[in-house]
Write a protein that holds these residues in place. Structure first.
Motif, short mmCIF file in Angstrom:
data_model
loop_
_atom_site.label_atom_id
_atom_site.label_comp_id
_atom_site.label_asym_id
_atom_site.label_seq_id
_atom_site.Cartn_x
_atom_site.Cartn_y
_atom_site.Cartn_z
N ASP A 183 0.86 -1.18 0.00
CA ASP A 183 0.00 0.00 0.00
C ASP A 183 0.89 1.22 0.00
O ASP A 183 1.80 1.34 0.83
CB ASP A 183 -0.91 0.00 1.24
CG ASP A 183 -1.96 -1.09 1.18
OD1 ASP A 183 -2.48 -1.34 0.08
OD2 ASP A 183 -2.24 -1.70 2.22
N LEU A 184 0.64 2.13 -0.94
CA LEU A 184 1.44 3.35 -1.04
C LEU A 184 0.69 4.49 -0.37
O LEU A 184 -0.44 4.82 -0.77
CB LEU A 184 1.70 3.70 -2.51
CG LEU A 184 2.39 2.63 -3.35
CD1 LEU A 184 2.48 3.07 -4.81
CD2 LEU A 184 3.76 2.32 -2.79
N PRO A 185 1.26 5.10 0.66
CA PRO A 185 0.57 6.19 1.34
C PRO A 185 0.49 7.43 0.46
O PRO A 185 1.39 7.72 -0.33
CB PRO A 185 1.43 6.45 2.58
CG PRO A 185 2.77 5.92 2.23
CD PRO A 185 2.57 4.82 1.23
N VAL A 186 -0.62 8.14 0.60
CA VAL A 186 -0.82 9.39 -0.12
C VAL A 186 -1.14 10.46 0.92
O VAL A 186 -2.06 10.28 1.73
CB VAL A 186 -1.98 9.28 -1.14
CG1 VAL A 186 -2.25 10.62 -1.79
CG2 VAL A 186 -1.69 8.20 -2.16
N GLU A 187 -0.38 11.54 0.91
CA GLU A 187 -0.60 12.59 1.90
C GLU A 187 -1.99 13.18 1.74
O GLU A 187 -2.36 13.65 0.66
CB GLU A 187 0.46 13.67 1.74
CG GLU A 187 0.45 14.68 2.86
CD GLU A 187 1.60 15.66 2.75
OE1 GLU A 187 1.38 16.83 3.10
OE2 GLU A 187 2.70 15.25 2.32
N GLY A 188 -2.78 13.11 2.80
CA GLY A 188 -4.12 13.68 2.79
C GLY A 188 -5.15 12.88 2.03
O GLY A 188 -6.22 13.38 1.72
N GLY A 189 -4.85 11.62 1.68
CA GLY A 189 -5.81 10.82 0.92
C GLY A 189 -5.69 9.35 1.24
O GLY A 189 -4.87 8.93 2.07
N ALA A 190 -6.52 8.59 0.59
CA ALA A 190 -6.50 7.13 0.77
C ALA A 190 -5.25 6.54 0.13
O ALA A 190 -4.72 7.08 -0.84
CB ALA A 190 -7.75 6.52 0.15
N THR A 191 -4.78 5.44 0.66
CA THR A 191 -3.60 4.79 0.09
C THR A 191 -3.90 4.23 -1.29
O THR A 191 -5.06 3.99 -1.64
CB THR A 191 -3.11 3.65 1.00
OG1 THR A 191 -4.14 2.68 1.10
CG2 THR A 191 -2.70 4.14 2.36
N ILE A 192 -2.86 4.03 -2.05
CA ILE A 192 -2.97 3.40 -3.36
C ILE A 192 -2.54 1.96 -3.21
O ILE A 192 -1.48 1.67 -2.65
CB ILE A 192 -2.08 4.12 -4.40
CG1 ILE A 192 -2.57 5.55 -4.62
CG2 ILE A 192 -2.05 3.34 -5.71
CD1 ILE A 192 -1.66 6.38 -5.49
N LYS A 193 -3.36 1.06 -3.66
CA LYS A 193 -3.03 -0.37 -3.64
C LYS A 193 -2.12 -0.61 -4.84
O LYS A 193 -2.44 -0.23 -5.96
CB LYS A 193 -4.32 -1.19 -3.74
CG LYS A 193 -4.13 -2.65 -3.52
CD LYS A 193 -3.99 -2.93 -2.05
CE LYS A 193 -3.90 -4.44 -1.85
NZ LYS A 193 -3.10 -4.77 -0.70
N ALA A 194 -0.97 -1.24 -4.61
CA ALA A 194 0.01 -1.43 -5.67
C ALA A 194 0.63 -2.81 -5.60
O ALA A 194 0.62 -3.45 -4.54
CB ALA A 194 1.10 -0.36 -5.58
N ALA A 195 1.17 -3.25 -6.72
CA ALA A 195 1.88 -4.53 -6.76
C ALA A 195 2.78 -4.55 -7.98
O ALA A 195 2.58 -3.82 -8.95
CB ALA A 195 0.91 -5.70 -6.82
N ILE A 196 3.77 -5.42 -7.90
CA ILE A 196 4.59 -5.75 -9.06
C ILE A 196 4.37 -7.23 -9.34
O ILE A 196 4.47 -8.07 -8.43
CB ILE A 196 6.08 -5.47 -8.82
CG1 ILE A 196 6.30 -3.97 -8.64
CG2 ILE A 196 6.93 -6.02 -9.97
CD1 ILE A 196 7.72 -3.58 -8.30
N ILE A 197 4.05 -7.52 -10.58
CA ILE A 197 3.89 -8.90 -11.01
C ILE A 197 4.97 -9.18 -12.05
O ILE A 197 5.04 -8.49 -13.07
CB ILE A 197 2.50 -9.16 -11.63
CG1 ILE A 197 1.40 -8.96 -10.58
CG2 ILE A 197 2.42 -10.56 -12.23
CD1 ILE A 197 -0.01 -9.16 -11.11
N ASP A 198 5.82 -10.17 -11.77
CA ASP A 198 6.78 -10.61 -12.77
C ASP A 198 6.04 -11.53 -13.75
O ASP A 198 5.32 -12.43 -13.33
CB ASP A 198 7.94 -11.37 -12.13
CG ASP A 198 8.87 -10.46 -11.35
OD1 ASP A 198 8.98 -9.27 -11.72
OD2 ASP A 198 9.47 -10.92 -10.38
N VAL A 199 6.24 -11.26 -15.01
CA VAL A 199 5.66 -12.10 -16.06
C VAL A 199 6.83 -12.75 -16.79
O VAL A 199 7.60 -12.07 -17.46
CB VAL A 199 4.80 -11.27 -17.04
CG1 VAL A 199 4.28 -12.14 -18.16
CG2 VAL A 199 3.66 -10.59 -16.29
#
Length: 140
Positions: free
Chosen positions: A113-129
């Motif tokens: 989860d990437l924090p965002v100042e003053g907002g909801a976090t961003i859900k993130a991932a890295i997928i190796d293909v």
């Protein structure tokens, strides 16, 4: 065009058709993620190829990276899950990309989860293909 570039362009084209999210290649992470989510394709690492002789052939297990982002306070978890499921479906439909590679498969996502100042976090991932392919040239 090298075999690798052809494969990456095909992966991009299939993801653009098969995902409801925006799909881009090699861009910086934007400050805002749209409601549909974002997938960024990174060219990744070809690793060291196995080599066979007669005829000379380089066998790669190339790891492309997909960076996935889902924004929005209320539905980011659902949106994120839908994007992951759609990626899996795109590759399962044709593991050889129409004969461009021997096999393509997405590995388990590395999530955060990437924090965002003053907002909801961003859900993130890295997928190796991982794309397995062979070519007569070590450049790809």
């Amino acid at each position: 065009m090298t075999r690798l570039e052809t494969i990456i362009r095909e992966v991009e084209a299939r993801l653009k058709v098969g995902l409801d999210a925006d799909v881009k290649r090699g861009v910086s992470i934007p400050s805002r993620i749209g409601n549909s989510g974002l997938v960024i394709i990174r060219d990744g690492d070809p690793g060291d190829p196995d080599v066979t002789l007669s005829p000379l052939t380089y066998h790669f297990d190339h790891a492309l990276e997909l960076e996935i982002f889902a924004d929005g306070a209320s539905d980011r978890f659902t949106r994120f899950d839908v994007i992951k499921e759609q990626i899996s479906t795109v590759f399962a439909a044709d593991r050889a990309l129409g004969g461009l590679c021997d096999w393509i498969e997405a590995e388990a996502p590395r999530q955060e989860d990437l924090p965002v100042e003053g907002g909801a976090t961003i859900k993130a991932a890295i997928i190796d293909v991982v794309v397995q392919y062979a070519t007569a040239d070590s450049v790809g």
